[in-house]
Scaffold this active site. Structure first.
Site, PDB file in Angstrom:
ATOM      1  N   CYS A  26       0.789  -1.161   0.337  1.00  0.00           N
ATOM      2  CA  CYS A  26       0.009   0.230  -0.014  1.00  0.00           C
ATOM      3  C   CYS A  26       1.034   1.008   0.073  1.00  0.00           C
ATOM      4  O   CYS A  26       1.960   1.406   1.086  1.00  0.00           O
ATOM      5  CB  CYS A  26      -0.858  -0.204   0.901  1.00  0.00           C
ATOM      6  SG  CYS A  26      -2.350  -0.994   0.871  1.00  0.00           S
ATOM      7  N   ALA A  59      -2.810  -3.669  -2.506  1.00  0.00           N
ATOM      8  CA  ALA A  59      -3.988  -4.253  -2.250  1.00  0.00           C
ATOM      9  C   ALA A  59      -4.906  -3.009  -2.640  1.00  0.00           C
ATOM     10  O   ALA A  59      -4.804  -1.824  -2.378  1.00  0.00           O
ATOM     11  CB  ALA A  59      -4.131  -3.736  -0.530  1.00  0.00           C
ATOM     12  N   TYR A 186      -7.508  -8.615   7.172  1.00  0.00           N
ATOM     13  CA  TYR A 186      -8.513  -8.300   5.760  1.00  0.00           C
ATOM     14  C   TYR A 186      -9.992  -8.765   5.537  1.00  0.00           C
ATOM     15  O   TYR A 186      -9.710  -9.867   6.318  1.00  0.00           O
ATOM     16  CB  TYR A 186      -8.086  -7.322   4.559  1.00  0.00           C
ATOM     17  CG  TYR A 186      -7.169  -6.540   5.237  1.00  0.00           C
ATOM     18  CD1 TYR A 186      -7.878  -5.070   6.040  1.00  0.00           C
ATOM     19  CD2 TYR A 186      -5.763  -6.653   4.993  1.00  0.00           C
ATOM     20  CE1 TYR A 186      -6.491  -4.133   6.486  1.00  0.00           C
ATOM     21  CE2 TYR A 186      -4.886  -5.212   5.503  1.00  0.00           C
ATOM     22  CZ  TYR A 186      -4.812  -4.313   6.312  1.00  0.00           C
ATOM     23  OH  TYR A 186      -4.136  -3.764   6.516  1.00  0.00           O
ATOM     24  N   ARG A 234      -3.023 -14.507  -1.094  1.00  0.00           N
ATOM     25  CA  ARG A 234      -2.312 -14.387  -0.119  1.00  0.00           C
ATOM     26  C   ARG A 234      -3.509 -15.055   1.034  1.00  0.00           C
ATOM     27  O   ARG A 234      -4.855 -14.232   0.984  1.00  0.00           O
ATOM     28  CB  ARG A 234      -2.409 -12.416   0.229  1.00  0.00           C
ATOM     29  CG  ARG A 234      -0.664 -12.542   0.653  1.00  0.00           C
ATOM     30  CD  ARG A 234      -0.228 -11.112   0.661  1.00  0.00           C
ATOM     31  NE  ARG A 234       0.977 -11.207   1.033  1.00  0.00           N
ATOM     32  CZ  ARG A 234       1.713 -10.507   1.014  1.00  0.00           C
ATOM     33  NH1 ARG A 234       1.863  -9.115   1.778  1.00  0.00           N
ATOM     34  NH2 ARG A 234       3.469 -11.139   1.052  1.00  0.00           N
TER      35      ARG A 234
HETATM   36  C1  LIG Z   1       4.733  -0.468   2.894  1.00  0.00           C
HETATM   37  C2  LIG Z   1       4.460  -1.843   3.321  1.00  0.00           C
HETATM   38  C3  LIG Z   1       2.766  -1.792   2.572  1.00  0.00           C
HETATM   39  C4  LIG Z   1       2.200  -3.156   3.347  1.00  0.00           C
HETATM   40  N1  LIG Z   1       1.222  -3.174   2.235  1.00  0.00           N
HETATM   41  C5  LIG Z   1       0.533  -4.504   1.611  1.00  0.00           C
HETATM   42  C6  LIG Z   1      -0.314  -4.698   1.039  1.00  0.00           C
HETATM   43  O1  LIG Z   1      -1.186  -3.577   0.099  1.00  0.00           O
HETATM   44  N2  LIG Z   1      -0.676  -5.693   1.071  1.00  0.00           N
HETATM   45  C7  LIG Z   1      -0.342  -6.863   1.661  1.00  0.00           C
HETATM   46  O2  LIG Z   1      -0.653  -8.239   1.626  1.00  0.00           O
HETATM   47  N3  LIG Z   1       0.679  -6.159   2.308  1.00  0.00           N
HETATM   48  C8  LIG Z   1       1.089  -5.082   2.792  1.00  0.00           C
HETATM   49  N4  LIG Z   1       2.633  -5.109   2.713  1.00  0.00           N
HETATM   50  C9  LIG Z   1       3.367  -6.625   3.883  1.00  0.00           C
HETATM   51  C10 LIG Z   1       3.717  -6.696   2.526  1.00  0.00           C
HETATM   52  O3  LIG Z   1       4.004  -7.256   1.452  1.00  0.00           O
HETATM   53  C11 LIG Z   1       5.047  -7.898   3.452  1.00  0.00           C
HETATM   54  O4  LIG Z   1       3.804  -9.371   3.375  1.00  0.00           O
HETATM   55  C12 LIG Z   1       5.814  -7.598   4.894  1.00  0.00           C
HETATM   56  O5  LIG Z   1       6.172  -6.492   4.839  1.00  0.00           O
HETATM   57  C13 LIG Z   1       6.633  -8.905   5.098  1.00  0.00           C
HETATM   58  O6  LIG Z   1       7.813  -8.540   4.018  1.00  0.00           O
HETATM   59  P1  LIG Z   1       9.136  -7.663   4.191  1.00  0.00           P
HETATM   60  O7  LIG Z   1      10.081  -8.265   5.226  1.00  0.00           O
HETATM   61  O8  LIG Z   1       9.824  -8.494   2.744  1.00  0.00           O
HETATM   62  O9  LIG Z   1       8.820  -6.558   3.780  1.00  0.00           O
HETATM   63  C14 LIG Z   1       3.081  -3.466   3.417  1.00  0.00           C
HETATM   64  C15 LIG Z   1       3.602  -3.808   3.603  1.00  0.00           C
HETATM   65  C16 LIG Z   1       4.837  -2.396   4.054  1.00  0.00           C
HETATM   66  C17 LIG Z   1       5.673  -2.374   4.410  1.00  0.00           C
END
Ligand SMILES: Cc1cc2nc3c(=O)[nH]c(=O)nc-3n(C[C@H](O)[C@H](O)[C@H](O)COP(=O)(O)O)c2cc1C
Length: 372
Positions: A26, A59, A186, A234
């Site tokens: 997001c 998302a 969600y 997911r």
């Molecule tokens: C800024 C930000 C926005 C995110 N938005 C979403 C999203 O839109 N949909 C989703 O399923 N997860 C979202 N997440 C979770 C990430 O997709 C991911 O699962 C989570 O950050 C763990 O991965 P990482 O350790 O590589 O950051 C978001 C994470 C971050 C940091």
């Protein structure tokens, strides 16, 4: 050394050039669901040339009230769809060869009507244009959150139709991968987890009933989109509490999705309630992905605290996951894929205008070579 991370992967009808995905993130930068012409363009253009074989768009709400915040992206109207047309055209123009784009379709349910994270991330106050939220049951996410309406039959039908409509719009945009967001607390997770759903009708109670809505949506979306578009979801590997979803239920969910023609799952966790302790650490969700992959054989993406190329390579080479996704690492370093290719000795095409980077940072570099 030959890198497994840089081997192509068939995800149903779509082949991605390597096993690296940018996780959906997001941006909270949209305007009434429409992509911001500047922010989203630079964001996706950068990620398009990051070296990831798949770039997941954040998302994206299937209806206006399904947004988490006022800044969340949507795909419920011609206007929201049009806003993505230009952004995607720009991103595709600079994408490395073979890069595919996916979109995550979502509904925030009882976690909607919230502030952007940098504004506090809590429920919107009365003077901040809040809206009525909806969920499986009329239970707020946490103290101080809006109490959602429990969806009735007409509401459930509306949500299903909204997912189908958004998926058709995504396919019309030429997006190759459509992902249903059934995790992170969600709406679809609010139906599958007994921590949020106290329903007593055919959408609540037994696991079969709790999975009914996401499975009906997956079935309807699969039927509505062209055969050459991949469909995924997911899902939650665990709610991290004995009262919630566990890995065995996740496996039942993944198997049922697979039987309906879903091409992959991304296994994540958490987010359904506050006050639950999660053992966050390097690759902490990969064992969940490995269990789902082993038990179901569906193409499985692992995610969560995968930071270095070697860690990602090990996750693929050991068979824990077929594909890995990184979120924050790509925000920190939108050239993560280039650096991974360098570290792992894999070949990666560069955008021609940036090709001289190779001379500076890649093997055989001669920093003293005179500029020409
Ligand atoms: C800024 C930000 C926005 C995110 N938005 C979403 C999203 O839109 N949909 C989703 O399923 N997860 C979202 N997440 C979770 C990430 O997709 C991911 O699962 C989570 O950050 C763990 O991965 P990482 O350790 O590589 O950051 C978001 C994470 C971050 C940091």
């Amino acid at each position: 050394m030959s890198s497994k991370l840089f081997e192509p992967l068939a995800i149903g009808p779509v082949t991605v050039p390597n096993r690296i995905a940018v996780a959906p993130m997001c941006q909270y930068s949209a305007h009434d669901g429409c992509a911001d012409p500047d922010w989203h363009t630079q964001h996706l253009m950068n990620l398009a040339m990051s070296g990831a074989g798949l770039v997941m768009i954040e998302a994206t709400a299937v209806e206006r009230r399904g947004r988490i915040t006022h800044g969340c992206l949507g795909l419920w109207s011609d206007e929201t769809q049009q806003s993505l047309t230009r952004v995607l055209a720009a991103a595709r123009r600079v994408a490395l060869p073979g890069t595919k784009f996916g979109i995550q379709l979502a509904h925030a349910g009882r976690k909607a009507s919230a502030q952007r994270p940098w504004e506090g991330g809590s429920a919107l106050a009365a003077d901040a244009d809040p809206w009525t939220t909806a969920s499986s049951s009329a239970l707020p996410f946490s103290a101080g959150w809006h109490t959602p309406d429990a969806l009735d039959a007409a509401g459930i039908a509306r949500i299903k139709a909204a997912f189908v409509d958004a998926a058709e719009r995504a396919a019309a945009l030429g997006i190759e991968v459509i992902e249903l967001h059934a995790a992170h607390g969600y709406l679809l997770h609010q139906f599958t987890s007994p921590l949020a759903s106290k329903r007593t009708d055919e959408y609540g109670g037994s696991l079969e009933n709790r999975l009914r809505l996401p499975l009906e949506i997956a079935d309807a979306v699969r039927a509505a989109i062209p055969d050459d578009v991949a469909l995924g979801a997911r899902i939650t590997g665990t709610d991290w509490t004995p009262e919630g979803i566990d890995i065995d239920e996740a496996i039942v969910f993944a198997n049922a999705l697979k039987a309906l023609g879903t091409d992959y799952v991304c296994v994540t966790s958490g987010g359904i309630a506050t006050g639950i302790s999660i053992p966050v650490g390097e690759g902490y969700q990969l064992p969940l992905a490995a269990d789902v992959k082993r038990a179901t054989g569906i193409v499985t993406r692992g995610v969560g605290m995968i930071l270095t190329p070697r860690q990602a390579e090990a996750a693929i080479a050991s068979g824990q996951a077929d594909q890995i996704a990184l979120a924050r690492a790509f925000l920190d370093d939108p050239r993560w894929g280039w650096h991974a290719a360098h570290d792992l000795g894999a070949k990666l095409a560069f955008p021609p205008a940036y090709d001289r980077v190779r001379a500076a940072v890649w093997p055989g570099a001669n920093l003293l070579r005179p500029a020409t």
